[in-house]
Design an enzyme around this catalytic site. Structure first.
Site, PDB file in Angstrom:
ATOM      1  N   ALA A  71       0.808  -1.252   0.024  1.00 21.85           N
ATOM      2  CA  ALA A  71       0.017   0.176  -0.110  1.00 21.85           C
ATOM      3  C   ALA A  71       0.857   1.277   0.050  1.00 21.85           C
ATOM      4  O   ALA A  71       0.606   2.170  -0.746  1.00 21.85           O
ATOM      5  CB  ALA A  71      -0.938   0.099   1.220  1.00 21.85           C
ATOM      6  N   ALA A  74       2.354   1.685  -3.575  1.00 24.50           N
ATOM      7  CA  ALA A  74       1.170   2.006  -4.354  1.00 24.50           C
ATOM      8  C   ALA A  74       0.829   3.581  -4.015  1.00 24.50           C
ATOM      9  O   ALA A  74       0.619   4.488  -5.246  1.00 24.50           O
ATOM     10  CB  ALA A  74      -0.098   1.092  -4.213  1.00 24.50           C
ATOM     11  N   GLU A  75       0.556   4.004  -2.898  1.00 24.60           N
ATOM     12  CA  GLU A  75       0.295   5.402  -2.558  1.00 24.60           C
ATOM     13  C   GLU A  75       1.391   6.376  -3.051  1.00 24.60           C
ATOM     14  O   GLU A  75       0.925   7.315  -3.624  1.00 24.60           O
ATOM     15  CB  GLU A  75      -0.231   5.488  -0.976  1.00 24.60           C
ATOM     16  CG  GLU A  75      -0.762   6.932  -1.061  1.00 24.60           C
ATOM     17  CD  GLU A  75      -1.669   7.136  -0.144  1.00 24.60           C
ATOM     18  OE1 GLU A  75      -2.130   8.320   0.296  1.00 24.60           O
ATOM     19  OE2 GLU A  75      -2.333   6.234   0.564  1.00 24.60           O
ATOM     20  N   THR A  76       2.543   5.953  -2.912  1.00 21.36           N
ATOM     21  CA  THR A  76       3.711   6.836  -3.277  1.00 21.36           C
ATOM     22  C   THR A  76       3.503   6.887  -4.740  1.00 21.36           C
ATOM     23  O   THR A  76       3.717   8.316  -5.332  1.00 21.36           O
ATOM     24  CB  THR A  76       5.109   6.069  -2.822  1.00 21.36           C
ATOM     25  OG1 THR A  76       5.170   5.798  -1.394  1.00 21.36           O
ATOM     26  CG2 THR A  76       6.233   6.932  -3.416  1.00 21.36           C
ATOM     27  N   SER A  79       0.634   8.850  -5.930  1.00 23.70           N
ATOM     28  CA  SER A  79       0.576  10.370  -5.486  1.00 23.70           C
ATOM     29  C   SER A  79       1.683  11.119  -6.448  1.00 23.70           C
ATOM     30  O   SER A  79       1.189  12.275  -6.820  1.00 23.70           O
ATOM     31  CB  SER A  79       0.911  10.467  -4.171  1.00 23.70           C
ATOM     32  OG  SER A  79      -0.018   9.927  -3.283  1.00 23.70           O
TER      33      SER A  79
END
Length: 154
Positions: A71, A74-76, A79
């Site tokens: 996660a 993925a978020e890095t 974003s």
């Protein structure tokens, strides 16, 4: 670990942020958490963001890659894509992250590739596919970011 010195950016992104006196590599890095986890951004544009993360050091008690680590990767990546889409006048704030974990990884590097699903004026959504070194899908994630006006100096 986590150094971002060989990131491939589109020239127009480098020019835009350099003209504002902003360090492009620092702005579009993995951040403190990502750096601690060994996340490295390899390639970054609004159309495609690629990054890697070691499995070692990011496992749960059974020795498998922790779902939360996937996660973070993925978020890095999502974003960074959303921020590049928004440009220097916007900042991206994650508002929804969904991860489906398909298989475990015990060693090596995982690679995430973020591609846009939707790029609007106020939101951007990216699909992030994380694979192991055998190119087998470990995780599929979707991140939606709100694009807010960047704070003004002073």
């Amino acid at each position: 670990m986590g150094e971002q010195q060989h990131v491939k950016f589109p020239q127009q992104v480098i020019d835009e942020y350099t003209a504002l006196g902003i360090d492009v590599v620092a702005m579009f890095s993995a951040g403190h958490l990502g750096n601690r986890m060994g996340v490295q951004i390899v390639e970054a544009s609004a159309d495609r963001v690629v990054g890697t993360m070691p499995v070692e050091g990011n496992t749960q008690p059974y020795g498998l890659l922790h779902g939360g680590a996937s996660a973070v990767l993925a978020e890095t990546l999502g974003s960074v894509g959303a921020m590049l889409h928004g440009g220097s006048a916007k900042i991206a704030v994650g508002v929804d992250l969904n991860c489906t974990h398909h298989r475990g990884a015990r060693s090596g590097l995982v690679t995430g590739v973020a591609t846009p699903v939707h790029r609007g004026r106020s939101t951007a959504t990216y699909e992030i596919v994380i694979t192991d070194e055998a190119d087998k899908r470990v995780c599929t994630a979707r991140l939606t970011c709100l694009l807010r006006d960047a704070p003004t100096a002073g």
